[in-house]
Design an enzyme around this catalytic site. Structure first.
Site, PDB file in Angstrom:
ATOM      1  N   GLU A 166      -5.982 -10.409  -1.981  1.00  0.00           N
ATOM      2  CA  GLU A 166      -6.760 -10.258  -0.741  1.00  0.00           C
ATOM      3  C   GLU A 166      -8.258 -10.185  -1.034  1.00  0.00           C
ATOM      4  OE1 GLU A 166      -5.361  -7.143   1.839  1.00  0.00           O
ATOM      5  OE2 GLU A 166      -3.261  -7.455   1.301  1.00  0.00           O
ATOM      6  N   ASN A 168       2.138  -4.539  -3.439  1.00  0.00           N
ATOM      7  CA  ASN A 168       0.743  -4.924  -3.233  1.00  0.00           C
ATOM      8  C   ASN A 168      -0.085  -3.694  -2.861  1.00  0.00           C
ATOM      9  OD1 ASN A 168      -1.247  -7.119  -2.829  1.00  0.00           O
ATOM     10  ND2 ASN A 168      -1.142  -6.599  -0.657  1.00  0.00           N
ATOM     11  N   HIS A 215     -10.694  -5.752  -2.560  1.00  0.00           N
ATOM     12  CA  HIS A 215     -11.744  -5.694  -1.539  1.00  0.00           C
ATOM     13  C   HIS A 215     -12.896  -4.859  -2.100  1.00  0.00           C
ATOM     14  CE1 HIS A 215      -8.902  -7.226   1.462  1.00  0.00           C
ATOM     15  NE2 HIS A 215      -8.052  -6.275   1.129  1.00  0.00           N
ATOM     16  N   ASP A 261     -12.072 -10.229  -1.215  1.00  0.00           N
ATOM     17  CA  ASP A 261     -13.325 -10.501  -0.514  1.00  0.00           C
ATOM     18  C   ASP A 261     -14.402  -9.585  -1.092  1.00  0.00           C
ATOM     19  OD1 ASP A 261     -12.822  -8.033   0.886  1.00  0.00           O
ATOM     20  OD2 ASP A 261     -11.887  -9.133   2.515  1.00  0.00           O
ATOM     21  N   GLU A 303       0.802  -1.231   0.000  1.00  0.00           N
ATOM     22  CA  GLU A 303       0.000   0.000   0.000  1.00  0.00           C
ATOM     23  C   GLU A 303       0.835   1.281   0.000  1.00  0.00           C
ATOM     24  OE1 GLU A 303      -2.745  -0.534   3.250  1.00  0.00           O
ATOM     25  OE2 GLU A 303      -3.517  -2.408   2.415  1.00  0.00           O
TER      26      GLU A 303
END
Length: 347
Positions: free
Chosen positions: A263, A199, A235, A265, A158
């Site tokens: 990641e 990432n 996300h 979801d 990030e």
């Protein structure tokens, strides 16, 4: 720290896991997310909490469905070195042993991040050169400990804000943008075989943040820095998946790096009804299809595997049900949709 004894420790842990029945097997012909992904030359992974390995249903689900694992928190700096020079590798070692027992890849997460740092580092009032030395030493220590065991590392996590500007952190404030190349070089020196990633989230659609990450990776490649991949966290709320996620993957891959969904979801406003679950399943399948259609997309990882251990309800009020398996570890429609997307004949 002496590293010579680490591999024997893992080997002993693998034997213990096998003896306890945690190395799960799947009946011949029984489709799982991992086997479906494997049929498309991809992996399917999940972020795991080693503290839950004593719960047999969780352990067996992770062992049977996943071909890759990521430590949700167990390898972050604040956990592995809570006091300067005092290390706690219990959770990280447990996850590595679990993965090795089940012949799974491991994605190390994460080495350099603005969050979950130890207080001694945040409050240390270190000079810029000291921050650099501490960062390099941390990377050398952790990557070196797991040399040969970790398939890929999220080296930097990030680095940008949503408007595409650099995120302020102790690392950026000390070294400017150069901290990323410095971190990558330290990781490469500690384990030349590991794949090295940057990432980030909200980079799955063409916009200022995606462009900032693209420009960063392009500049790293031009400079000869060791960068092997881009992680797109993914996300989203179900129904809000970016329509151009495949073209974004292809654009990053065009830089000569791998792409991974790291990641994933897809949260639902609670209570989740059948319509929302169907929408969620469609979005999960769309991510898999985008990965399959991008030759350099190597795999898909969900941030957790069961709803009861998801971070979503704590951060998004009124939302949950974000993962492929519910709190009772039952497969939701997303599981079948992803298996179909992995195994169907590509157009």
């Amino acid at each position: 720290m002496q590293r010579a004894g680490i591999r024997p420790i893992f080997a002993a842990a693998v034997v213990a896991l096998a003896a306890s029945g945690s190395v799960a097997s799947v009946r011949a012909g029984e489709a799982t997310l991992g086997s479906a992904a494997g049929s498309a030359d991809r992996y399917f992974g999940g972020a795991l909490d080693p503290g839950a390995f004593d719960e047999r249903p969780y352990r067996e689900l992770a062992a049977t469905q996943l071909t890759s694992v990521t430590p949700e928190n167990a390898m972050k700096w604040g956990l592995v070195e809570p006091e300067r020079g005092e290390f706690d590798w219990k959770g990280a070692d447990s996850l590595v042993a679990f993965a090795e027992a089940n012949r799974q890849k491991i994605r190390g997460h994460t080495l350099v991040w603005h969050s979950q740092l130890p207080l001694w580092l945040i409050n240390g009032a270190f000079r810029p050169d000291e921050i650099k030395d501490l960062m390099v030493a941390h990377i050398t220590e952790e990557v070196g400990r797991y040399k040969g065991a970790i398939y890929a590392w999220d080296v930097v996590n990030e680095p940008f804000t949503d408007d595409g500007s650099w995120r302020r952190s102790i690392f950026y404030d000390a070294m400017g943008p150069d901290y990323i190349a410095t971190a990558l070089k330290a990781a490469r020196a500690a384990d030349p075989a590991a794949k090295l990633y940057v990432n980030d989230y909200n980079v799955e659609t063409d916009g200022p943040k995606m462009q900032a990450l693209y420009d960063l990776v392009a500049s790293l490649k031009r400079a000869g820095a060791p960068i092997d991949g881009v992680g797109v966290q993914s996300h989203f709320a179900a129904g809000a998946l970016p329509k151009d996620i495949q073209s974004v993957m292809e654009k990053f891959a065009g830089l000569g790096v791998d792409v991974a969904v790291t990641e994933l979801d897809l949260r639902i406003r609670l209570p989740a009804d059948e319509k929302a679950l169907v929408t969620q399943a469609g979005d999960y399948a769309s991510v898999v299809r985008a990965c399959r259609a991008t030759p350099r997309c190597v795999g898909v990882t969900t941030w957790g595997i069961t709803d009861d251990r998801s971070w979503i309800p704590s951060y998004f009020s009124g939302y949950g049900a974000a993962l492929p398996f519910d709190a009772a570890h039952r497969a939701k429609p997303a599981v079948g949709a992803m298996i179909k997307a992995f195994t169907q004949v590509a157009p």
